[in-house]
Design an enzyme around this catalytic site. Structure first.
Site, PDB file in Angstrom:
ATOM      1  N   HIS A  60      20.720  46.499 -15.547  1.00  0.00           N
ATOM      2  CA  HIS A  60      20.205  45.152 -15.261  1.00  0.00           C
ATOM      3  C   HIS A  60      19.036  44.822 -16.190  1.00  0.00           C
ATOM      4  CE1 HIS A  60      19.619  41.721 -12.360  1.00  0.00           C
ATOM      5  NE2 HIS A  60      18.541  41.637 -13.139  1.00  0.00           N
ATOM      6  N   HIS A  62      17.281  41.555 -19.055  1.00  0.00           N
ATOM      7  CA  HIS A  62      17.282  40.174 -19.568  1.00  0.00           C
ATOM      8  C   HIS A  62      16.871  40.216 -21.037  1.00  0.00           C
ATOM      9  CE1 HIS A  62      17.778  38.124 -15.650  1.00  0.00           C
ATOM     10  NE2 HIS A  62      17.265  39.261 -15.221  1.00  0.00           N
ATOM     11  N   GLN A 155      20.572  30.803 -14.305  1.00  0.00           N
ATOM     12  CA  GLN A 155      19.204  31.001 -13.794  1.00  0.00           C
ATOM     13  C   GLN A 155      18.753  29.889 -12.849  1.00  0.00           C
ATOM     14  OE1 GLN A 155      16.098  33.247 -15.242  1.00  0.00           O
ATOM     15  NE2 GLN A 155      15.728  32.611 -13.152  1.00  0.00           N
ATOM     16  N   GLU A 216      17.051  37.947  -3.929  1.00  0.00           N
ATOM     17  CA  GLU A 216      15.785  38.424  -4.516  1.00  0.00           C
ATOM     18  C   GLU A 216      14.669  37.645  -3.835  1.00  0.00           C
ATOM     19  OE1 GLU A 216      15.333  38.032  -8.741  1.00  0.00           O
ATOM     20  OE2 GLU A 216      13.510  39.223  -8.791  1.00  0.00           O
ATOM     21  N   ASP A 312      15.232  45.461 -15.820  1.00  0.00           N
ATOM     22  CA  ASP A 312      15.083  44.030 -15.549  1.00  0.00           C
ATOM     23  C   ASP A 312      14.313  43.299 -16.649  1.00  0.00           C
ATOM     24  OD1 ASP A 312      15.570  41.687 -14.202  1.00  0.00           O
ATOM     25  OD2 ASP A 312      14.266  42.087 -12.503  1.00  0.00           O
TER      26      ASP A 312
HETATM   27 FE   FE2 Z   1      17.073  40.048 -13.217  1.00  0.00          FE
END
Ligand code: FE2
Length: 426
Positions: A60, A62, A155, A216, A312
């Site tokens: 995971h 970005h 997003q 989240e 992340d």
């Molecule tokens: Fe994320």
């Protein structure tokens, strides 16, 4: 005759003092002690009792925002909300070549750290799909040494943001590998559930995996993972769907979780926790006691669910730290989940290696004959020691070829006329 023979290696599963013979980029044989020496080898590497692991895998990340720290300004508060606002400011200014340059720099860090497979989400909210094009280019460039998997990530919400579903479909058409989502960010719980159904149906139609940012949140009533498990089961997507973050599970009612775990196991969901980010971004509305906000890792594992840890963020609008070091991720995960048992520490190492490889569906991954000869030699004897020391990656191999080396970590002392060397191992 092997191309490469590694001798006197310890393996993460507890095998000690073994030899690993490599031929044509694949592991051909693993045997006790020096048993393979007679076959001969182009290169022999004496591991001297250090840990030989399959490469680290980040399930995971970005990569479209990584290494953008300070652009257009620094996140002063360090909070999720300021991070989202900052990303909104940066997005219109993004240039494709800048995204590519930053991602390539990060891939260099990853390679040096023995991190040879990454699943990265890529924001598809921008109709230009500039970041998608950039990361597809990066994926092609790094293919010889790093497996990069892309997730189409809406997003701003696939229903909430105008045109987001169309953008997401176009990204998949361009070659993005995985269907993403963010149900807790849709306008209502009902919209969130609709988005899960819609995106799972899209994945079923296209034969693609699913990986959603899911729940989240610190809200114990954020239960989109229930819908994710249900849709996975209904559409026959067992083993192809991942719930990322699932931080609301930290705060859920225990009775409800006991039902939920069974649904998740039935659907063979994968779970990704992101310990560094969860511990910093969750619980921000709490006074004291403050919740940790990471999902229930030991309980999920106990229920037979595959759990991996992700990085992340690194040096981006949401997180001002990080270095692509999956041992740092495992270290934080171990502490936050209190996984200090002997089995728990091994599981934390698996969470950034074998379990993460299962999330990505990597083939020929691992230390067994027939697997790709991809591995990292660590300056540690066991997985727990590797986590404790965030061990130096002495050598990183891809298809049997050494692609990165780092000198062993030592320090020289000279006090009271007594020279000594320190290496931090027992
Ligand atoms: Fe994320």
């Amino acid at each position: 005759m092997f191309d490469l023979l590694i001798i006197h290696a310890h393996l993460p599963d507890g095998r000690r003092d073994v030899s690993v013979g490599v031929k044509d980029g694949l592991i051909q044989e693993i045997s006790a002690q020096d048993a393979l020496r007679h076959a001969g080898a182009g290169e022999v590497l004496d591991a001297a009792g250090q840990l030989l692991s399959p490469p680290f895998v980040d399930p995971h990340f970005h990569m479209d925002s990584t290494l953008s720290y300070g652009q257009p300004r620094v996140n002063q508060s360090g909070t999720l909300l300021e991070g989202i606002a900052l990303w909104g400011e940066l997005k219109p200014q993004l240039r494709q070549e800048d995204v590519i340059d930053r991602a390539m720099s990060y891939c260099d860090w990853a390679m040096a750290n023995g991190l040879l497979a990454i699943r990265t989400h890529v924001d598809v909210s921008d109709p230009r799909l500039l970041a998608v094009e950039a990361l597809l280019e990066v994926k092609a460039r790094v293919r010889p040494y790093l497996d990069l998997q892309l997730v189409a990530f809406p997003q701003d919400g696939v229903l909430r943001a105008p045109g987001a579903l169309d953008n997401l479909k176009r990204a998949l058409g361009m070659g993005v590998d995985v269907v993403g989502g963010i149900p807790h960010f849709e306008r209502t719980m009902a919209d969130g559930a609709t988005s899960v159904r819609l995106l799972c149906e899209l994945a079923a139609d296209l034969g693609l995996p699913v990986d959603m940012h899911c729940d989240e949140s610190d809200d114990p009533l954020s239960r989109h993972v229930e819908t994710l498990a249900d849709q996975t089961h209904r559409l026959g997507l067992h083993g192809r769907v991942t719930g990322s973050h699932l931080t609301s599970m930290h705060s859920m009612d225990n009775y409800y979780v006991s039902k939920l775990l069974a649904l998740m196991a039935e659907a063979q969901l994968h779970v990704v926790a992101n310990p560094l980010i969860n511990i910093t971004l969750q619980g921000r509305q709490d006074s004291y006691p403050k919740r940790r906000g990471m999902t229930r890792v030991p309980e999920l594992l106990q229920a037979g669910i595959n759990v991996a840890f992700g990085q992340d963020c690194v040096l981006d609008p949401w997180y001002s730290l990080g270095s692509g070091d999956m041992l740092e991720v495992a270290h934080m995960g171990l502490h936050v989940a209190q996984m200090t048992s002997q089995a728990g520490m091994r599981q934390c190492f698996e969470a950034v290696t074998t379990n993460a490889a299962s999330v990505l569906g990597l083939e020929q991954y691992g230390l067994a004959p027939g697997c790709r000869a991809d591995f990292v030699l660590l300056q540690a004897a066991t997985p727990a020691e590797a986590i404790r020391l965030r061990a130096t990656r002495l050598a990183v191999f891809k298809a049997g070829r050494r692609i990165a080396s780092t000198p062993a970590r030592t320090a020289s002392l000279n006090v009271n006329g007594r020279p000594a060397t320190v290496d931090w191992r027992l």
